[in-house]
Design a protein around this motif. Sequence first.
Motif, PDB file in Angstrom:
ATOM      1  N   LYS A 253       0.831  -1.200   0.000  1.00  0.00           N
ATOM      2  CA  LYS A 253       0.000   0.000   0.000  1.00  0.00           C
ATOM      3  C   LYS A 253       0.869   1.255   0.000  1.00  0.00           C
ATOM      4  CE  LYS A 253      -1.678   1.643   3.722  1.00  0.00           C
ATOM      5  NZ  LYS A 253      -2.429   1.915   4.984  1.00  0.00           N
ATOM      6  N   THR A 254       1.952   1.225   0.783  1.00  0.00           N
ATOM      7  CA  THR A 254       2.849   2.369   0.842  1.00  0.00           C
ATOM      8  C   THR A 254       3.511   2.617  -0.511  1.00  0.00           C
ATOM      9  OG1 THR A 254       3.294   1.958   3.184  1.00  0.00           O
ATOM     10  CG2 THR A 254       4.862   3.359   2.014  1.00  0.00           C
ATOM     11  N   LEU A 255       3.902   1.553  -1.202  1.00  0.00           N
ATOM     12  CA  LEU A 255       4.489   1.689  -2.540  1.00  0.00           C
ATOM     13  C   LEU A 255       3.507   2.361  -3.490  1.00  0.00           C
ATOM     14  CD1 LEU A 255       6.235  -1.768  -3.149  1.00  0.00           C
ATOM     15  CD2 LEU A 255       7.375   0.439  -2.872  1.00  0.00           C
ATOM     16  N   LYS A 256       2.258   1.912  -3.465  1.00  0.00           N
ATOM     17  CA  LYS A 256       1.259   2.452  -4.383  1.00  0.00           C
ATOM     18  C   LYS A 256       0.934   3.910  -4.063  1.00  0.00           C
ATOM     19  CE  LYS A 256      -0.880  -1.875  -5.815  1.00  0.00           C
ATOM     20  NZ  LYS A 256      -2.145  -2.614  -6.043  1.00  0.00           N
ATOM     21  N   ARG A 257       0.798   4.220  -2.779  1.00  0.00           N
ATOM     22  CA  ARG A 257       0.534   5.611  -2.415  1.00  0.00           C
ATOM     23  C   ARG A 257       1.718   6.491  -2.804  1.00  0.00           C
ATOM     24  NH1 ARG A 257      -3.984   6.327   0.754  1.00  0.00           N
ATOM     25  NH2 ARG A 257      -3.300   8.468   1.123  1.00  0.00           N
ATOM     26  N   HIS A 258       2.930   5.986  -2.602  1.00  0.00           N
ATOM     27  CA  HIS A 258       4.136   6.739  -2.954  1.00  0.00           C
ATOM     28  C   HIS A 258       4.147   7.032  -4.452  1.00  0.00           C
ATOM     29  CE1 HIS A 258       8.430   7.422  -3.873  1.00  0.00           C
ATOM     30  NE2 HIS A 258       8.531   7.841  -2.635  1.00  0.00           N
ATOM     31  N   CYS A 259       3.795   6.033  -5.256  1.00  0.00           N
ATOM     32  CA  CYS A 259       3.811   6.190  -6.713  1.00  0.00           C
ATOM     33  C   CYS A 259       2.822   7.245  -7.182  1.00  0.00           C
ATOM     34  CB  CYS A 259       3.494   4.848  -7.376  1.00  0.00           C
ATOM     35  SG  CYS A 259       3.225   4.948  -9.168  1.00  0.00           S
ATOM     36  N   TRP A 260       1.556   7.075  -6.805  1.00  0.00           N
ATOM     37  CA  TRP A 260       0.513   7.934  -7.374  1.00  0.00           C
ATOM     38  C   TRP A 260       0.482   9.310  -6.727  1.00  0.00           C
ATOM     39  CZ3 TRP A 260      -0.367   6.178 -11.782  1.00  0.00           C
ATOM     40  CH2 TRP A 260      -0.447   4.809 -12.030  1.00  0.00           C
ATOM     41  N   ASP A 261       0.940   9.415  -5.489  1.00  0.00           N
ATOM     42  CA  ASP A 261       0.959  10.723  -4.846  1.00  0.00           C
ATOM     43  C   ASP A 261       2.107  11.589  -5.354  1.00  0.00           C
ATOM     44  OD1 ASP A 261      -0.328  12.423  -2.931  1.00  0.00           O
ATOM     45  OD2 ASP A 261       1.383  12.163  -1.611  1.00  0.00           O
ATOM     46  N   LYS A 262       3.106  10.955  -5.984  1.00  0.00           N
ATOM     47  CA  LYS A 262       4.259  11.688  -6.506  1.00  0.00           C
ATOM     48  C   LYS A 262       4.027  12.236  -7.913  1.00  0.00           C
ATOM     49  CE  LYS A 262       7.020  11.145  -2.979  1.00  0.00           C
ATOM     50  NZ  LYS A 262       7.443  12.300  -2.159  1.00  0.00           N
ATOM     51  N   ILE A 263       2.915  11.840  -8.548  1.00  0.00           N
ATOM     52  CA  ILE A 263       2.626  12.343  -9.888  1.00  0.00           C
ATOM     53  C   ILE A 263       2.297  13.829  -9.809  1.00  0.00           C
ATOM     54  CG2 ILE A 263       1.128  12.171 -11.908  1.00  0.00           C
ATOM     55  CD1 ILE A 263       2.884   9.740 -11.575  1.00  0.00           C
ATOM     56  N   ASN A 264       3.004  14.638 -10.557  1.00  0.00           N
ATOM     57  CA  ASN A 264       2.750  16.081 -10.561  1.00  0.00           C
ATOM     58  C   ASN A 264       1.421  16.396 -11.239  1.00  0.00           C
ATOM     59  OD1 ASN A 264       5.206  16.804  -9.300  1.00  0.00           O
ATOM     60  ND2 ASN A 264       6.291  16.699 -11.254  1.00  0.00           N
ATOM     61  N   ILE A 265       0.718  17.372 -10.688  1.00  0.00           N
ATOM     62  CA  ILE A 265      -0.547  17.807 -11.278  1.00  0.00           C
ATOM     63  C   ILE A 265      -0.262  18.729 -12.463  1.00  0.00           C
ATOM     64  CG2 ILE A 265      -2.653  19.143 -10.877  1.00  0.00           C
ATOM     65  CD1 ILE A 265      -2.650  16.453  -9.489  1.00  0.00           C
ATOM     66  N   ASP A 266      -0.974  18.503 -13.564  1.00  0.00           N
ATOM     67  CA  ASP A 266      -0.869  19.367 -14.731  1.00  0.00           C
ATOM     68  C   ASP A 266      -1.699  20.620 -14.471  1.00  0.00           C
ATOM     69  OD1 ASP A 266      -0.874  20.608 -17.188  1.00  0.00           O
ATOM     70  OD2 ASP A 266      -1.203  18.770 -18.339  1.00  0.00           O
ATOM     71  N   SER A 267      -1.044  21.764 -14.372  1.00  0.00           N
ATOM     72  CA  SER A 267      -1.740  23.006 -14.035  1.00  0.00           C
ATOM     73  C   SER A 267      -2.833  23.346 -15.041  1.00  0.00           C
ATOM     74  CB  SER A 267      -0.738  24.165 -13.937  1.00  0.00           C
ATOM     75  OG  SER A 267      -0.035  24.328 -15.155  1.00  0.00           O
ATOM     76  N   GLN A 268      -2.683  22.900 -16.277  1.00  0.00           N
ATOM     77  CA  GLN A 268      -3.697  23.185 -17.298  1.00  0.00           C
ATOM     78  C   GLN A 268      -4.965  22.364 -17.104  1.00  0.00           C
ATOM     79  OE1 GLN A 268      -2.035  22.850 -21.233  1.00  0.00           O
ATOM     80  NE2 GLN A 268      -0.444  24.370 -20.869  1.00  0.00           N
ATOM     81  N   LYS A 269      -4.889  21.333 -16.272  1.00  0.00           N
ATOM     82  CA  LYS A 269      -6.046  20.461 -16.056  1.00  0.00           C
ATOM     83  C   LYS A 269      -6.792  20.787 -14.768  1.00  0.00           C
ATOM     84  CE  LYS A 269      -3.886  16.512 -18.410  1.00  0.00           C
ATOM     85  NZ  LYS A 269      -3.417  15.115 -18.247  1.00  0.00           N
TER      86      LYS A 269
END
Length: 345
Positions: A253-269
């Motif tokens: 669970k920690t691996l998955k949260r680490h992965c998806w929480d590290k994705i930068n948000i696209d400011s245009q979206k």
Amino acid sequence: MTKKKTEVATLNNATPSERFTQAVIKEFPTGLSNEPVELTSFQKKLIQNYFIKVDAVLNEAEQKRLAKSENYRDAVALTWQNVNMNKLALDVVAYSSIGLDPLQKNHISPIPYKNNKTGKYDINLMEGFNGLELKARKYGYDVPDDVIFELKYSTDHFKSKKKSVDNKIESYEFEIQDDFNRGELEGGFYYQIFIDNPEKNKLIVLNRAQIEKRKPKYASAEFWGGEKDEWNNGKKTGKKEKVEGWEEEMFMKTLKRHCWDKINIDSQKIDDHLQHVLQSEAQSNDAEVQELIEENANKKVLTMEVDAEDVEVDKETGEINEDSDFQTLHNQAIEEEAKVTGPEF
């Protein structure tokens, strides 16, 4: 005036489900004509699902409140009449518009806590790792097409192949030597895959120390393993025997949260709904709140009568960093995410 009185009377006579739905619909943005936006059937279904889930959580929490002796029982019942509906409606608008469904596993979980400043219960909506992935794929910048998650045990063969002048694509070697006796759990890794541009593929490795660093300071032994504290009438009496916990599930669970929480948000979206979510997350991670909790963590026992500012949720694991009866309530959400009743991993 008569129409307004009729609307008020109708609302007062409405069921909790109807009042909840109307409160949420009221918070949805209007169109250019300032008329209410017609909700899709999917949005209406999600609103209903939020009510079903929150109602179930409130009922269970209320049973636990009533089971306590009067000396330790909060005077305010966990019922819809005592819920901060304005905050909940705004949050449901934001999260449902993103597409997070509380009845789907590991999407989002409602956690009620007492806000002594308002005298009502706020419902904190905690994103699970599947919810974080959905948000990342919808709003993220440079999101991988696929991700491979693996746990590494002492008997497994693993070797990373980092990108270099001679190696254009980052990759790894991984082989399980003994399926039924893999040895000690040492950590894990995930590999992000970009199909059209494999040179962007990225390997992230987290050893045991790095994963445990993201373990909440007051993590529940039922999930992470270790010694479980014994409580009696709100006081710690000693240590029970060691419990095995669900360490594998917590690492994954920690691996998955680490992965998806590290994705930068696209400011245009970024839209209004995501902006609300980001603001809520920023408030929950306010530096002053963290300092306050660290200062008082070992000085007071939290019950259901908790100030909103006294609750810290660990972003990496989604667990609450406090030793308290409130942790028991929060465990309900963690059980679902960790698949305690039937591990996913």
